[in-house]
Design a protein around this motif. Sequence first.
Motif, PDB file in Angstrom:
ATOM      1  N   PRO A  76       0.800  -1.237   0.000  1.00 14.24           N
ATOM      2  CA  PRO A  76       0.000   0.000   0.000  1.00 14.24           C
ATOM      3  C   PRO A  76       0.828   1.281   0.000  1.00 14.24           C
ATOM      4  CG  PRO A  76      -0.981  -1.594   1.491  1.00 14.24           C
ATOM      5  CD  PRO A  76       0.318  -2.197   1.033  1.00 14.24           C
ATOM      6  N   THR A  77       2.067   1.213   0.492  1.00 13.44           N
ATOM      7  CA  THR A  77       2.902   2.427   0.513  1.00 13.44           C
ATOM      8  C   THR A  77       3.194   2.932  -0.899  1.00 13.44           C
ATOM      9  OG1 THR A  77       4.899   1.060   0.644  1.00 13.44           O
ATOM     10  CG2 THR A  77       4.005   1.899   2.714  1.00 13.44           C
ATOM     11  N   MET A  78       3.049   2.073  -1.917  1.00 11.86           N
ATOM     12  CA  MET A  78       3.223   2.519  -3.310  1.00 11.86           C
ATOM     13  C   MET A  78       2.147   3.540  -3.670  1.00 11.86           C
ATOM     14  SD  MET A  78       4.193  -1.020  -5.287  1.00 11.86           S
ATOM     15  CE  MET A  78       5.848  -1.724  -5.132  1.00 11.86           C
ATOM     16  N   ASP A  79       0.914   3.254  -3.293  1.00 12.34           N
ATOM     17  CA  ASP A  79      -0.187   4.187  -3.564  1.00 12.34           C
ATOM     18  C   ASP A  79      -0.091   5.423  -2.682  1.00 12.34           C
ATOM     19  OD1 ASP A  79      -1.154   2.382  -5.406  1.00 12.34           O
ATOM     20  OD2 ASP A  79      -2.697   1.569  -4.081  1.00 12.34           O
ATOM     21  N   ILE A  80       0.432   5.263  -1.476  1.00 10.50           N
ATOM     22  CA  ILE A  80       0.588   6.395  -0.560  1.00 10.50           C
ATOM     23  C   ILE A  80       1.624   7.371  -1.113  1.00 10.50           C
ATOM     24  CG2 ILE A  80       1.484   7.030   1.730  1.00 10.50           C
ATOM     25  CD1 ILE A  80       0.011   4.468   2.765  1.00 10.50           C
ATOM     26  N   PHE A  81       2.703   6.847  -1.669  1.00  9.85           N
ATOM     27  CA  PHE A  81       3.706   7.692  -2.324  1.00  9.85           C
ATOM     28  C   PHE A  81       3.068   8.446  -3.490  1.00  9.85           C
ATOM     29  CE2 PHE A  81       6.842   8.605  -5.577  1.00  9.85           C
ATOM     30  CZ  PHE A  81       7.949   9.032  -4.877  1.00  9.85           C
ATOM     31  N   ILE A 135       3.076  14.825   3.912  1.00  9.60           N
ATOM     32  CA  ILE A 135       3.418  14.688   2.483  1.00  9.60           C
ATOM     33  C   ILE A 135       4.902  14.392   2.341  1.00  9.60           C
ATOM     34  CG2 ILE A 135       3.589  15.900   0.281  1.00  9.60           C
ATOM     35  CD1 ILE A 135       0.738  15.110   0.982  1.00  9.60           C
ATOM     36  N   ASN A 136       5.719  15.057   3.139  1.00 13.77           N
ATOM     37  CA  ASN A 136       7.159  14.801   3.115  1.00 13.77           C
ATOM     38  C   ASN A 136       7.462  13.342   3.459  1.00 13.77           C
ATOM     39  OD1 ASN A 136       9.859  15.933   2.811  1.00 13.77           O
ATOM     40  ND2 ASN A 136      10.100  15.473   4.985  1.00 13.77           N
ATOM     41  N   ARG A 184      11.825   7.973  -0.068  1.00 21.31           N
ATOM     42  CA  ARG A 184      12.263   6.986  -1.064  1.00 21.31           C
ATOM     43  C   ARG A 184      12.145   5.568  -0.525  1.00 21.31           C
ATOM     44  NH1 ARG A 184      14.637   8.466  -5.601  1.00 21.31           N
ATOM     45  NH2 ARG A 184      15.680   6.449  -5.797  1.00 21.31           N
ATOM     46  N   SER A 185      12.354   5.415   0.769  1.00 18.28           N
ATOM     47  CA  SER A 185      12.260   4.088   1.380  1.00 18.28           C
ATOM     48  C   SER A 185      10.829   3.809   1.818  1.00 18.28           C
ATOM     49  CB  SER A 185      13.196   3.997   2.586  1.00 18.28           C
ATOM     50  OG  SER A 185      12.993   2.776   3.270  1.00 18.28           O
ATOM     51  N   PRO A 186      10.253   2.674   1.408  1.00 18.66           N
ATOM     52  CA  PRO A 186       8.872   2.341   1.791  1.00 18.66           C
ATOM     53  C   PRO A 186       8.647   2.293   3.302  1.00 18.66           C
ATOM     54  CG  PRO A 186       9.656   0.857   0.076  1.00 18.66           C
ATOM     55  CD  PRO A 186      10.840   1.651   0.532  1.00 18.66           C
ATOM     56  N   VAL A 187       9.660   1.863   4.056  1.00 17.43           N
ATOM     57  CA  VAL A 187       9.483   1.723   5.510  1.00 17.43           C
ATOM     58  C   VAL A 187       9.397   3.073   6.205  1.00 17.43           C
ATOM     59  CG1 VAL A 187      10.620  -0.531   5.578  1.00 17.43           C
ATOM     60  CG2 VAL A 187      11.980   1.537   5.916  1.00 17.43           C
ATOM     61  N   ASP A 188       9.867   4.137   5.547  1.00 16.44           N
ATOM     62  CA  ASP A 188       9.819   5.470   6.143  1.00 16.44           C
ATOM     63  C   ASP A 188       8.509   6.187   5.863  1.00 16.44           C
ATOM     64  OD1 ASP A 188      12.352   5.184   7.196  1.00 16.44           O
ATOM     65  OD2 ASP A 188      13.350   6.030   5.429  1.00 16.44           O
ATOM     66  N   ARG A 189       7.684   5.626   4.997  1.00 16.93           N
ATOM     67  CA  ARG A 189       6.393   6.235   4.673  1.00 16.93           C
ATOM     68  C   ARG A 189       5.331   5.795   5.677  1.00 16.93           C
ATOM     69  NH1 ARG A 189       6.936   3.615  -1.103  1.00 16.93           N
ATOM     70  NH2 ARG A 189       8.884   4.641  -1.740  1.00 16.93           N
ATOM     71  N   PRO A 190       4.208   6.529   5.759  1.00 13.60           N
ATOM     72  CA  PRO A 190       3.062   5.989   6.507  1.00 13.60           C
ATOM     73  C   PRO A 190       2.691   4.648   5.899  1.00 13.60           C
ATOM     74  CG  PRO A 190       2.703   8.294   5.923  1.00 13.60           C
ATOM     75  CD  PRO A 190       3.923   7.867   5.190  1.00 13.60           C
ATOM     76  N   GLN A 191       2.381   3.664   6.737  1.00 11.90           N
ATOM     77  CA  GLN A 191       2.150   2.310   6.246  1.00 11.90           C
ATOM     78  C   GLN A 191       0.700   2.059   5.847  1.00 11.90           C
ATOM     79  OE1 GLN A 191       4.942  -0.054   5.901  1.00 11.90           O
ATOM     80  NE2 GLN A 191       5.705   2.056   5.940  1.00 11.90           N
ATOM     81  N   SER A 192      -0.175   3.012   6.101  1.00 15.64           N
ATOM     82  CA  SER A 192      -1.584   2.851   5.751  1.00 15.64           C
ATOM     83  C   SER A 192      -2.234   4.219   5.601  1.00 15.64           C
ATOM     84  CB  SER A 192      -2.323   2.047   6.823  1.00 15.64           C
ATOM     85  OG  SER A 192      -2.389   2.803   8.028  1.00 15.64           O
ATOM     86  N   ILE A 193      -3.402   4.235   4.962  1.00 16.18           N
ATOM     87  CA  ILE A 193      -4.165   5.478   4.830  1.00 16.18           C
ATOM     88  C   ILE A 193      -4.592   5.976   6.206  1.00 16.18           C
ATOM     89  CG2 ILE A 193      -6.301   6.473   3.961  1.00 16.18           C
ATOM     90  CD1 ILE A 193      -4.187   6.071   1.805  1.00 16.18           C
TER      91      ILE A 193
END
Length: 270
Positions: free
Chosen positions: A178-183, A219-220, A225-234
């Motif tokens: 899901p982090t692909m769509d979040i990006f 948003i930042n 660039r790393s998936p683990v650093d993004r929010p993991q869900s909506i």
Amino acid sequence: IGEGGNAIVYNAQFGKSQVALKVLAEENGSSKYNRLITEFREIVQLAETRAVVPIYYFGHLEIDGTQFPYILMKKYPRTLKKWKEGKEFSTFSEINGTFEKLLNAISVIHKNNIVHRDLKPENILIGDNDEIVLADFGISWFDPEFYERFVHTRKSDRMAKYDFSTPEQFEKDSQPHPTMDIFALGQIITWLITGGVARGSRTPLTAVDKSFVVIESVINKMLSRSPVDRPQSIEEVRNIVSKILQEVKEESNAQKEINRVIGELREFND
């Protein structure tokens, strides 16, 4: 009215209604043919969610003796890309409603174990009442634990548009998440506000207006660039925004109280 990959979308008449006819220039048995069948079979079940474009029918058109598969869909007056023309989002309050609608739509497909993998302004449709639905699930990932694996991704398959897709989608053996769509959503919001997308360094949204402080940090994070650093869900995205909104509200209330006291001191001084 549009094209991408090996598919062309036409206006079509269906009874007394105008619909969209998506025709794939692929023969029976190819991976893209199987993806179109998957798109019809799985997405048609989500019509009641109002988060995806309603699909009415799947069939084949015969042209010069060759059969081409097609799906018949509800026609929407514009894409997000077309909708943005002439619009400017200069404050957070102006984009908040659109942001929330996008969060809702993406949340629906994620809860149904689907990762879109190709979210971009051309694949987001806007209705007459400004409702937002997602379209073109041609390269989406359907969790095999919940969906029959009808097609496998190959190295040669198109894996999204560079401007809005994650860096890992162009790496060998990347795992759908899901982090692909979040990006991609982070890029879409950036594009709506600034007219461009972030690659490498980015200008803070607060440079456009201070009110974007509400979403700047999330948003930042979404654009890491790393998936683990993004929010993991909506839901995590929502929680971050909600927390910042509360902080901004408390800060605003505190400032109002300060201004009130200063006003009384000035009145007393007079």
